[in-house]
Scaffold this motif. Structure first.
Motif, PDB file in Angstrom:
ATOM      1  N   GLY A  73       0.812  -1.200   0.000  1.00  0.00           N
ATOM      2  CA  GLY A  73       0.000   0.000   0.000  1.00  0.00           C
ATOM      3  C   GLY A  73       0.849   1.254   0.000  1.00  0.00           C
ATOM      4  O   GLY A  73       1.880   1.306   0.672  1.00  0.00           O
ATOM      5  N   VAL A  74       0.413   2.249  -0.748  1.00  0.00           N
ATOM      6  CA  VAL A  74       1.137   3.516  -0.871  1.00  0.00           C
ATOM      7  C   VAL A  74       0.353   4.642  -0.202  1.00  0.00           C
ATOM      8  O   VAL A  74       0.892   5.394   0.604  1.00  0.00           O
ATOM      9  CB  VAL A  74       1.375   3.849  -2.349  1.00  0.00           C
ATOM     10  CG1 VAL A  74       1.987   5.234  -2.496  1.00  0.00           C
ATOM     11  CG2 VAL A  74       2.267   2.796  -2.997  1.00  0.00           C
ATOM     12  N   THR A 102     -10.790  -3.324   6.494  1.00  0.00           N
ATOM     13  CA  THR A 102     -10.373  -3.697   7.843  1.00  0.00           C
ATOM     14  C   THR A 102      -8.962  -3.177   8.115  1.00  0.00           C
ATOM     15  O   THR A 102      -8.655  -2.726   9.213  1.00  0.00           O
ATOM     16  CB  THR A 102     -10.427  -5.218   8.011  1.00  0.00           C
ATOM     17  OG1 THR A 102      -9.675  -5.825   6.953  1.00  0.00           O
ATOM     18  CG2 THR A 102     -11.861  -5.716   7.940  1.00  0.00           C
ATOM     19  N   LYS A 103      -8.135  -3.213   7.086  1.00  0.00           N
ATOM     20  CA  LYS A 103      -6.784  -2.665   7.190  1.00  0.00           C
ATOM     21  C   LYS A 103      -6.496  -1.932   5.890  1.00  0.00           C
ATOM     22  O   LYS A 103      -6.506  -2.543   4.826  1.00  0.00           O
ATOM     23  CB  LYS A 103      -5.755  -3.767   7.433  1.00  0.00           C
ATOM     24  CG  LYS A 103      -5.932  -4.456   8.765  1.00  0.00           C
ATOM     25  CD  LYS A 103      -4.836  -5.477   9.008  1.00  0.00           C
ATOM     26  CE  LYS A 103      -5.004  -6.125  10.392  1.00  0.00           C
ATOM     27  NZ  LYS A 103      -3.945  -7.116  10.669  1.00  0.00           N
ATOM     28  N   ARG A 104      -6.234  -0.664   5.992  1.00  0.00           N
ATOM     29  CA  ARG A 104      -6.183   0.189   4.805  1.00  0.00           C
ATOM     30  C   ARG A 104      -5.119  -0.214   3.801  1.00  0.00           C
ATOM     31  O   ARG A 104      -5.301  -0.037   2.606  1.00  0.00           O
ATOM     32  CB  ARG A 104      -5.941   1.638   5.231  1.00  0.00           C
ATOM     33  CG  ARG A 104      -7.106   2.268   5.953  1.00  0.00           C
ATOM     34  CD  ARG A 104      -6.876   3.731   6.182  1.00  0.00           C
ATOM     35  NE  ARG A 104      -8.021   4.367   6.807  1.00  0.00           N
ATOM     36  CZ  ARG A 104      -8.177   5.664   6.950  1.00  0.00           C
ATOM     37  NH1 ARG A 104      -7.246   6.485   6.519  1.00  0.00           N
ATOM     38  NH2 ARG A 104      -9.231   6.158   7.538  1.00  0.00           N
ATOM     39  N   PHE A 105      -4.004  -0.745   4.246  1.00  0.00           N
ATOM     40  CA  PHE A 105      -2.906  -1.037   3.337  1.00  0.00           C
ATOM     41  C   PHE A 105      -2.786  -2.521   2.999  1.00  0.00           C
ATOM     42  O   PHE A 105      -1.784  -2.953   2.450  1.00  0.00           O
ATOM     43  CB  PHE A 105      -1.586  -0.533   3.931  1.00  0.00           C
ATOM     44  CG  PHE A 105      -1.470   0.960   3.930  1.00  0.00           C
ATOM     45  CD1 PHE A 105      -1.414   1.660   5.124  1.00  0.00           C
ATOM     46  CD2 PHE A 105      -1.427   1.669   2.745  1.00  0.00           C
ATOM     47  CE1 PHE A 105      -1.320   3.048   5.135  1.00  0.00           C
ATOM     48  CE2 PHE A 105      -1.328   3.053   2.744  1.00  0.00           C
ATOM     49  CZ  PHE A 105      -1.267   3.746   3.948  1.00  0.00           C
ATOM     50  N   LYS A 106      -3.847  -3.285   3.308  1.00  0.00           N
ATOM     51  CA  LYS A 106      -3.851  -4.702   2.951  1.00  0.00           C
ATOM     52  C   LYS A 106      -4.567  -4.885   1.623  1.00  0.00           C
ATOM     53  O   LYS A 106      -5.668  -4.379   1.414  1.00  0.00           O
ATOM     54  CB  LYS A 106      -4.550  -5.515   4.039  1.00  0.00           C
ATOM     55  CG  LYS A 106      -3.831  -5.496   5.367  1.00  0.00           C
ATOM     56  CD  LYS A 106      -2.531  -6.280   5.329  1.00  0.00           C
ATOM     57  CE  LYS A 106      -2.795  -7.752   5.304  1.00  0.00           C
ATOM     58  NZ  LYS A 106      -1.536  -8.538   5.374  1.00  0.00           N
ATOM     59  N   THR A 107      -3.949  -5.617   0.710  1.00  0.00           N
ATOM     60  CA  THR A 107      -4.528  -5.786  -0.612  1.00  0.00           C
ATOM     61  C   THR A 107      -5.875  -6.503  -0.559  1.00  0.00           C
ATOM     62  O   THR A 107      -6.769  -6.186  -1.350  1.00  0.00           O
ATOM     63  CB  THR A 107      -3.580  -6.564  -1.529  1.00  0.00           C
ATOM     64  OG1 THR A 107      -3.271  -7.822  -0.915  1.00  0.00           O
ATOM     65  CG2 THR A 107      -2.287  -5.802  -1.770  1.00  0.00           C
ATOM     66  N   ASP A 108      -6.053  -7.426   0.351  1.00  0.00           N
ATOM     67  CA  ASP A 108      -7.310  -8.169   0.400  1.00  0.00           C
ATOM     68  C   ASP A 108      -8.445  -7.369   1.035  1.00  0.00           C
ATOM     69  O   ASP A 108      -9.555  -7.895   1.183  1.00  0.00           O
ATOM     70  CB  ASP A 108      -7.143  -9.528   1.082  1.00  0.00           C
ATOM     71  CG  ASP A 108      -6.594  -9.412   2.488  1.00  0.00           C
ATOM     72  OD1 ASP A 108      -6.258 -10.457   3.066  1.00  0.00           O
ATOM     73  OD2 ASP A 108      -6.494  -8.280   3.010  1.00  0.00           O
ATOM     74  N   SER A 109      -8.178  -6.119   1.391  1.00  0.00           N
ATOM     75  CA  SER A 109      -9.240  -5.230   1.877  1.00  0.00           C
ATOM     76  C   SER A 109      -9.976  -4.540   0.746  1.00  0.00           C
ATOM     77  O   SER A 109     -10.955  -3.841   0.988  1.00  0.00           O
ATOM     78  CB  SER A 109      -8.652  -4.161   2.807  1.00  0.00           C
ATOM     79  OG  SER A 109      -8.157  -4.738   4.009  1.00  0.00           O
ATOM     80  N   TYR A 110      -9.512  -4.716  -0.485  1.00  0.00           N
ATOM     81  CA  TYR A 110     -10.093  -4.035  -1.636  1.00  0.00           C
ATOM     82  C   TYR A 110     -10.590  -5.042  -2.660  1.00  0.00           C
ATOM     83  O   TYR A 110      -9.895  -6.004  -2.983  1.00  0.00           O
ATOM     84  CB  TYR A 110      -9.064  -3.097  -2.275  1.00  0.00           C
ATOM     85  CG  TYR A 110      -8.664  -1.977  -1.347  1.00  0.00           C
ATOM     86  CD1 TYR A 110      -7.676  -2.166  -0.389  1.00  0.00           C
ATOM     87  CD2 TYR A 110      -9.291  -0.732  -1.404  1.00  0.00           C
ATOM     88  CE1 TYR A 110      -7.325  -1.152   0.493  1.00  0.00           C
ATOM     89  CE2 TYR A 110      -8.934   0.291  -0.538  1.00  0.00           C
ATOM     90  CZ  TYR A 110      -7.958   0.062   0.415  1.00  0.00           C
ATOM     91  OH  TYR A 110      -7.623   1.068   1.287  1.00  0.00           O
ATOM     92  N   LYS A 111     -11.775  -4.784  -3.168  1.00  0.00           N
ATOM     93  CA  LYS A 111     -12.404  -5.730  -4.087  1.00  0.00           C
ATOM     94  C   LYS A 111     -12.090  -5.427  -5.546  1.00  0.00           C
ATOM     95  O   LYS A 111     -11.943  -6.349  -6.347  1.00  0.00           O
ATOM     96  CB  LYS A 111     -13.928  -5.701  -3.891  1.00  0.00           C
ATOM     97  CG  LYS A 111     -14.691  -6.699  -4.749  1.00  0.00           C
ATOM     98  CD  LYS A 111     -16.169  -6.685  -4.417  1.00  0.00           C
ATOM     99  CE  LYS A 111     -16.934  -7.702  -5.239  1.00  0.00           C
ATOM    100  NZ  LYS A 111     -18.380  -7.707  -4.917  1.00  0.00           N
ATOM    101  N   TYR A 112     -11.984  -4.153  -5.891  1.00  0.00           N
ATOM    102  CA  TYR A 112     -11.834  -3.770  -7.301  1.00  0.00           C
ATOM    103  C   TYR A 112     -10.434  -3.212  -7.548  1.00  0.00           C
ATOM    104  O   TYR A 112      -9.931  -2.399  -6.767  1.00  0.00           O
ATOM    105  CB  TYR A 112     -12.894  -2.729  -7.673  1.00  0.00           C
ATOM    106  CG  TYR A 112     -14.287  -3.217  -7.368  1.00  0.00           C
ATOM    107  CD1 TYR A 112     -14.999  -2.722  -6.284  1.00  0.00           C
ATOM    108  CD2 TYR A 112     -14.888  -4.197  -8.155  1.00  0.00           C
ATOM    109  CE1 TYR A 112     -16.260  -3.183  -5.986  1.00  0.00           C
ATOM    110  CE2 TYR A 112     -16.158  -4.661  -7.859  1.00  0.00           C
ATOM    111  CZ  TYR A 112     -16.833  -4.158  -6.769  1.00  0.00           C
ATOM    112  OH  TYR A 112     -18.086  -4.627  -6.478  1.00  0.00           O
ATOM    113  N   TRP A 113      -9.852  -3.631  -8.678  1.00  0.00           N
ATOM    114  CA  TRP A 113      -8.477  -3.256  -9.019  1.00  0.00           C
ATOM    115  C   TRP A 113      -8.375  -2.844 -10.471  1.00  0.00           C
ATOM    116  O   TRP A 113      -9.071  -3.395 -11.335  1.00  0.00           O
ATOM    117  CB  TRP A 113      -7.532  -4.436  -8.775  1.00  0.00           C
ATOM    118  CG  TRP A 113      -7.366  -4.757  -7.335  1.00  0.00           C
ATOM    119  CD1 TRP A 113      -8.171  -5.554  -6.562  1.00  0.00           C
ATOM    120  CD2 TRP A 113      -6.335  -4.283  -6.463  1.00  0.00           C
ATOM    121  NE1 TRP A 113      -7.702  -5.595  -5.270  1.00  0.00           N
ATOM    122  CE2 TRP A 113      -6.568  -4.828  -5.192  1.00  0.00           C
ATOM    123  CE3 TRP A 113      -5.233  -3.440  -6.641  1.00  0.00           C
ATOM    124  CZ2 TRP A 113      -5.744  -4.555  -4.106  1.00  0.00           C
ATOM    125  CZ3 TRP A 113      -4.414  -3.178  -5.556  1.00  0.00           C
ATOM    126  CH2 TRP A 113      -4.673  -3.736  -4.295  1.00  0.00           C
ATOM    127  N   GLY A 114      -7.468  -1.899 -10.737  1.00  0.00           N
ATOM    128  CA  GLY A 114      -7.130  -1.571 -12.104  1.00  0.00           C
ATOM    129  C   GLY A 114      -6.058  -2.504 -12.622  1.00  0.00           C
ATOM    130  O   GLY A 114      -5.575  -3.390 -11.905  1.00  0.00           O
TER     131      GLY A 114
END
Length: 124
Positions: free
Chosen positions: A47-48, A103-115
């Motif tokens: 996460g950035v 749940t954790k802002r910088f965890k990749t599995d916290s986000y469903k949609y990706w570019g």
């Protein structure tokens, strides 16, 4: 259908700047939790910067003071302004979105949609 498309990557010398954009479609970006991530060759995606629905932002220590995340509500887009770039910033950069608070802002599995990502290369 939610979609994200990044643009603005490229090659730049150390100390230079780039501005990444992420166009959202199928949803209103300002109503989602959004983030920028990056992945260097052989490394895990990290996460950035993130921005929540209220506009509160958070940054990885490695980019604090150099990167700025923001939303362009008129364009339904997410933006990452990157200044004082370093060779260590070289990576593929991805934007991500999730409708619910991560749940954790910088965890990749916290986000469903990706570019699909945009490449940033910084030379010394």
């Amino acid at each position: 259908q939610e979609q994200l498309v990044e643009s603005g990557g490229g090659s730049v010398q150390a100390g230079g700047s780039l501005r990444l954009s992420c166009a959202a479609s199928g949803f209103v970006a300002s109503r989602y939790y959004l983030g920028w991530f990056r992945q260097a060759p052989g490394a895990e995606r990290e996460g950035v910067a993130t921005i929540d629905r209220a506009g509160s932002t958070s940054y990885a220590d490695s980019v604090k003071g150099r990167f700025t995340i923001s939303r362009d509500n008129a364009k339904n887009a997410l933006v990452l302004q990157m200044n004082t770039l370093k060779p260590d910033d070289t990576a593929m950069y991805y934007c991500a979105a999730h409708q619910w608070m991560p749940t954790k802002r910088f965890k990749t599995d916290s986000y469903k949609y990706w570019g699909q990502g945009t490449q940033v290369t910084v030379s010394s």
